[in-house]
Scaffold this motif. Structure first.
Motif, mmCIF file in Angstrom:
data_model
loop_
_atom_site.group_PDB
_atom_site.id
_atom_site.type_symbol
_atom_site.label_atom_id
_atom_site.label_comp_id
_atom_site.label_asym_id
_atom_site.label_seq_id
_atom_site.Cartn_x
_atom_site.Cartn_y
_atom_site.Cartn_z
ATOM 1 N N UNK A 6 0.756 -1.128 -0.073
ATOM 2 C CA UNK A 6 -0.007 0.161 -0.101
ATOM 3 C C UNK A 6 0.824 1.199 -0.173
ATOM 4 N N UNK A 7 2.075 1.199 0.815
ATOM 5 C CA UNK A 7 2.782 2.318 0.736
ATOM 6 C C UNK A 7 3.397 2.756 -0.448
ATOM 7 N N UNK A 8 4.086 1.644 -1.191
ATOM 8 C CA UNK A 8 4.729 1.543 -2.508
ATOM 9 C C UNK A 8 3.733 2.013 -3.520
ATOM 10 N N UNK A 9 2.283 1.713 -3.451
ATOM 11 C CA UNK A 9 1.446 2.274 -4.262
ATOM 12 C C UNK A 9 0.955 3.605 -4.117
ATOM 13 N N UNK A 15 3.490 10.852 -6.862
ATOM 14 C CA UNK A 15 4.437 11.080 -8.031
ATOM 15 C C UNK A 15 3.620 11.879 -8.903
ATOM 16 N N UNK A 16 2.438 11.506 -9.272
ATOM 17 C CA UNK A 16 1.724 12.032 -10.505
ATOM 18 C C UNK A 16 0.646 13.022 -9.919
ATOM 19 N N UNK A 17 0.574 13.131 -8.736
ATOM 20 C CA UNK A 17 -0.493 13.932 -8.072
ATOM 21 C C UNK A 17 -0.048 15.442 -7.856
ATOM 22 N N UNK A 18 -0.905 16.362 -8.140
ATOM 23 C CA UNK A 18 -0.505 17.996 -8.165
ATOM 24 C C UNK A 18 -1.229 18.471 -7.128
ATOM 25 N N UNK A 19 -0.912 19.506 -6.577
ATOM 26 C CA UNK A 19 -1.806 20.454 -5.554
ATOM 27 C C UNK A 19 -2.197 19.763 -4.489
ATOM 28 N N UNK A 20 -1.559 18.746 -3.730
ATOM 29 C CA UNK A 20 -2.215 17.993 -2.779
ATOM 30 C C UNK A 20 -2.208 18.888 -1.513
ATOM 31 N N UNK A 21 -3.007 18.835 -0.597
ATOM 32 C CA UNK A 21 -3.363 19.736 0.570
ATOM 33 C C UNK A 21 -2.094 19.285 1.654
ATOM 34 N N UNK A 62 -0.275 8.588 1.788
ATOM 35 C CA UNK A 62 -0.864 7.734 2.122
ATOM 36 C C UNK A 62 -2.430 8.442 2.336
ATOM 37 N N UNK A 63 -2.506 9.437 2.501
ATOM 38 C CA UNK A 63 -4.067 10.177 2.699
ATOM 39 C C UNK A 63 -4.521 9.901 1.099
ATOM 40 N N UNK A 64 -3.799 10.188 0.130
ATOM 41 C CA UNK A 64 -4.075 10.237 -1.107
ATOM 42 C C UNK A 64 -4.648 8.815 -1.551
ATOM 43 N N UNK A 65 -3.623 7.799 -0.934
ATOM 44 C CA UNK A 65 -4.087 6.391 -1.294
ATOM 45 C C UNK A 65 -5.354 5.909 -0.324
ATOM 46 N N UNK A 66 -5.510 6.344 0.764
ATOM 47 C CA UNK A 66 -6.451 6.018 1.601
ATOM 48 C C UNK A 66 -7.926 6.625 0.811
#
Length: 123
Positions: A6-9, A15-21, A62-66
């Protein structure tokens, strides 16, 4: 999926996400996991390029994954779960066996446990 995968994913999605809070990390408990060789250094460099700390980058990942993988609302297996335990009692130390055919009690033999009351060791 285990925490390592899960951490690796999560990191790969980050890497490809932008503008994360920014994610609140005050009071968070520490934990650890293994990552592929070179991944921690690559991730730390990417965090530096984005101007976030390593901890913040990991929290964002991790927040993005969750957020993308919420907990299921329905049970993952049909209920009630059936577990068949087959026990035997034989004299002597280290002697144990599964009665013939005990594994045929189930369509999925992995849910059948054999247990020796003499050795107290699951098979």
């Amino acid at each position: 999926m285990d925490i390592q995968d899960a951490t690796e994913h999560a990191i790969n999605a980050w890497y490809s996400a932008e503008g994360l809070p920014e994610v609140k990390t005050d009071g968070a408990k520490t934990w650890g996991t293994f990552l592929p060789v070179g991944e921690p250094d690559k991730f730390k460099a990417a965090c530096s390029e984005r101007g976030v700390t390593y901890v913040q980058g990991l929290a964002q990942a991790l927040t993005l994954w969750l957020d993308n993988h919420p907990s299921p609302t329905a049970p993952l297996v049909a209920q009630p779960v059936v577990r068949v335990i087959v026990a035997n009692q034989k004299g002597g130390v280290g002697r144990h066996s599964c009665p013939p055919g005990s594994r045929k009690l189930s369509r999925r033999p992995a849910i059948v446990s054999c247990w020796s009351t003499t050795t107290r060791r699951g098979i």
